[in-house]
Design a protein around this motif. Sequence first.
Motif, short mmCIF file in Angstrom:
data_model
loop_
_atom_site.label_atom_id
_atom_site.label_comp_id
_atom_site.label_asym_id
_atom_site.label_seq_id
_atom_site.Cartn_x
_atom_site.Cartn_y
_atom_site.Cartn_z
N ARG B 83 41.03 -0.27 40.10
CA ARG B 83 41.07 1.02 40.79
C ARG B 83 39.79 1.35 41.54
O ARG B 83 39.78 2.25 42.38
CB ARG B 83 41.46 2.14 39.85
CG ARG B 83 40.52 2.30 38.66
CD ARG B 83 39.57 3.44 38.80
NE ARG B 83 38.77 3.52 37.59
CZ ARG B 83 37.46 3.61 37.61
NH1 ARG B 83 36.81 3.59 38.74
NH2 ARG B 83 36.79 3.71 36.48
N LEU B 84 38.70 0.62 41.25
CA LEU B 84 37.47 0.85 42.01
C LEU B 84 37.72 0.53 43.48
O LEU B 84 37.21 1.20 44.38
CB LEU B 84 36.33 0.00 41.46
CG LEU B 84 35.87 0.35 40.05
CD1 LEU B 84 34.94 -0.72 39.51
CD2 LEU B 84 35.19 1.71 40.01
N LEU B 86 41.04 0.15 44.72
CA LEU B 86 42.26 0.85 45.14
C LEU B 86 41.98 2.28 45.60
O LEU B 86 42.59 2.78 46.53
CB LEU B 86 43.28 0.86 44.00
CG LEU B 86 43.88 -0.50 43.67
CD1 LEU B 86 44.67 -0.44 42.37
CD2 LEU B 86 44.77 -0.99 44.80
N SER B 87 41.03 2.93 44.93
CA SER B 87 40.76 4.31 45.30
C SER B 87 39.95 4.38 46.60
O SER B 87 39.69 5.45 47.12
CB SER B 87 40.01 5.04 44.18
OG SER B 87 38.80 4.39 43.91
N ALA B 89 41.05 2.76 49.28
CA ALA B 89 41.99 2.37 50.33
C ALA B 89 42.53 3.61 51.03
O ALA B 89 42.56 4.69 50.46
CB ALA B 89 43.14 1.58 49.72
N PRO B 92 47.40 6.83 49.72
CA PRO B 92 47.28 7.75 48.58
C PRO B 92 47.28 6.98 47.26
O PRO B 92 48.08 6.08 47.06
CB PRO B 92 48.53 8.62 48.70
CG PRO B 92 48.89 8.57 50.13
CD PRO B 92 48.49 7.20 50.62
N PHE B 93 46.34 7.34 46.43
CA PHE B 93 46.15 6.63 45.17
C PHE B 93 46.20 7.63 44.02
O PHE B 93 45.47 8.61 44.01
CB PHE B 93 44.79 5.92 45.18
CG PHE B 93 44.43 5.28 43.87
CD1 PHE B 93 45.17 4.21 43.38
CD2 PHE B 93 43.35 5.73 43.13
CE1 PHE B 93 44.84 3.62 42.16
CE2 PHE B 93 43.01 5.14 41.92
CZ PHE B 93 43.76 4.07 41.44
#
Lengths: 413, 299
Positions: B83-84, B86-87, B89, B92-93
């Motif tokens: 998620r480091l 993914l967030s 990108a 929407p996360f």
Amino acid sequence: MSEGLGEEVKTNPQGDVITAAPAPTKEAKKGAAAQRVVDPDYLFLQAPREKTFITGSEAAKEAIRRANVDVAISYPITPQSETMQQVGYLYAEGYVKDYYRGEEEYGVMSAIAGASRSGVRCLSATAGPGLMRGLEVISSWPGGRLPAVLLIMCRVINAPLAIQPDNVELSYMLNTGCLLFHAENQQDFYDYSLAAFMIGEKPEVTLPVAVAVDGFFVTHARGWVSLPAADIKLPPRDCYHEAVPMMDNENPPIRISRDAPIQKSNFISYQMHASWQQEIWAAQERSRKWIDRWLGGLIEVVNPKAKIMIVASGSAVSQSREAVRQAAEQGLEVGLVKIKSVRPFPADEVRAALDHAEKIIVPEFNYVGWLAKEVKSTIRGSERVISGPRVFGGMSMPTELILEYIMGTPNRR
Amino acid sequence: MALETVRVSPGFQKFLPKEYQDLVENGPFTKERKVSELGSFKEILEEHPMCAGCAMTLFIRVALLALPSVENSVIIGTAGCGRLALSQAAIPFVYGNYGDTNAVASGLKRGLSVRFKDKPKDVIVMAGDGGLADIGFSAVMHSWFRKEKFTTVMLDNEVYGNTGGQESGMTQKGMVLKMAPNGKKFEKMDMIGLAKTSGVAYIARIAPTNPTRVATTIRKAVLIAREVGPTYIQAYTSCNIEYAIPTPKVMDDARMVEKDRYGFMEYFTDEAKAYWEKTEADRRKLKGPAEKAESQETK
Ligand code: SF4
């Protein structure tokens, strides 16, 4: 089922009559399709109403029928099960657009978080141990600014295992950031549950709302409930007018994620997190005007000038009303402050209502006395508060016990 | 998402960051991008604090690019290294509570289906082995049993990398790790077998050694989930820190593990297979011979 078999009434181990789920009738389906959207003011305040004698669970069902719910997610736990199974019937009839049974409460409350982020109106309900199981997720709803409605049909928290009414679980809800209303009776449960959707979805609020009621005393007992016609419903959720963007990717591809963690150890991160938390509690305060408008205020006061005042919420209010009546028969004027909204806590109203009181009694259906603590920390002169009487574990509260406190029990703290 | 929402109005051009303008002009929002083009345009993944050379980062980068509709996708993750990135990108996360991914995805997908009847909104769970096989296990299994229409991608680094190297259910038996000081006592969980038993429509096991294949697999999984049912990708994304893999050797390790025990494998239910064959046939008809050749090559 044949006529002959119909005579045998089967019950489950708890004594509830077992009935098969009814298939939705054509008539019922037509009813859902014919519902028209009306202004919330009309639905809450002006629409003509008719009295009906129903259980608390049925009152909740009637609220949901008129709430224009998109997604309801359920899980059985006594004494909540009946309501969420009835919501299933509403889904079969077309009043609710999607409905399913989740894996367990953690999963259900997480799924509600997902559904709310998608911009739909959603709801679940729970009780006692179920609430505890879902609490980690429920506590994160306000931070996610997720306007969902959670009905809590209070019951004992284990152990020892019991399914009886007891509202100690609300003490865990006090600091989650969710709005929290406590219904006295079937009528309140209908009114508060329906208004909860509109209040939580107001742009300046954008918060989840929990509506609690004491299990069995209200959920499984009948009371008179005034209901507007079933052919009207609330307007749908207007998600783009809320405080945060929806997770529907209908916004430009911004490089910040609404739900990204803030965890770097620097001043900006602390500041962001602190201000976000403050904003949740500020949003709670901003809900007040809507509670005033649609629920007629955060408190109700009976005999405002009396020197002895009772403060109560939930079904303890009904017991207190009776104690007030019995005290009057003995020539003693006793007042009553009914707390409708526990969060936001009506601090100003409670202070004003109790300013003159010499003795303040807080009867509760739980061991820890969370309401007494709230009142003590709010008013000037907390030594005036007698924290009790309290009953728990499913015991009912005899009005004589409240009268005993009114008549002279020494101040117990 | 309407492209019109994304486009920069000429009047505001000079106020918006260059990277946003690049993203809109050249990114995958407007056109399908190939893996071979990575690096030649502003991609959706921004700088992130993952360890240098982490295989997971490469996998995520390719996976995000491969989404069939970037502009209509929502990613759900949980605590963990993935998620480091993914967030960071431009998609929407959702970052919820530990272990809640597939339950959140269930509600989100259903809500989006209620709101967007004619526009497919893809929901993709991308989380680690700890988040999916351990603490989120019940939610994963039940989302599969309920046939929820979204994709689950496990970033399987076979360890809790982000919390400093504890064993997970997906760690191989015998590995000595923190919380497994005498070696892990039980076998790596057979999530692929469980996915088959649960009726998952499309399942793939993959290593990041062939980025084009990663892209094709992700695309397949998301499209099948849209129409048929749940899909699952289990991706070997080694943790170079906890397994002490030197950064330049990360791909060598991936190739070795792939050869040894993580070979590419895919599985379709009959329904998924029929749907996919029809989709591919339609696509070939529409796009012509050049496209056909490319899709053959990536098989
Ligand atoms: S700890 Fe391991 S998995 Fe996490 S970013 Fe570093 S190398 Fe990758």
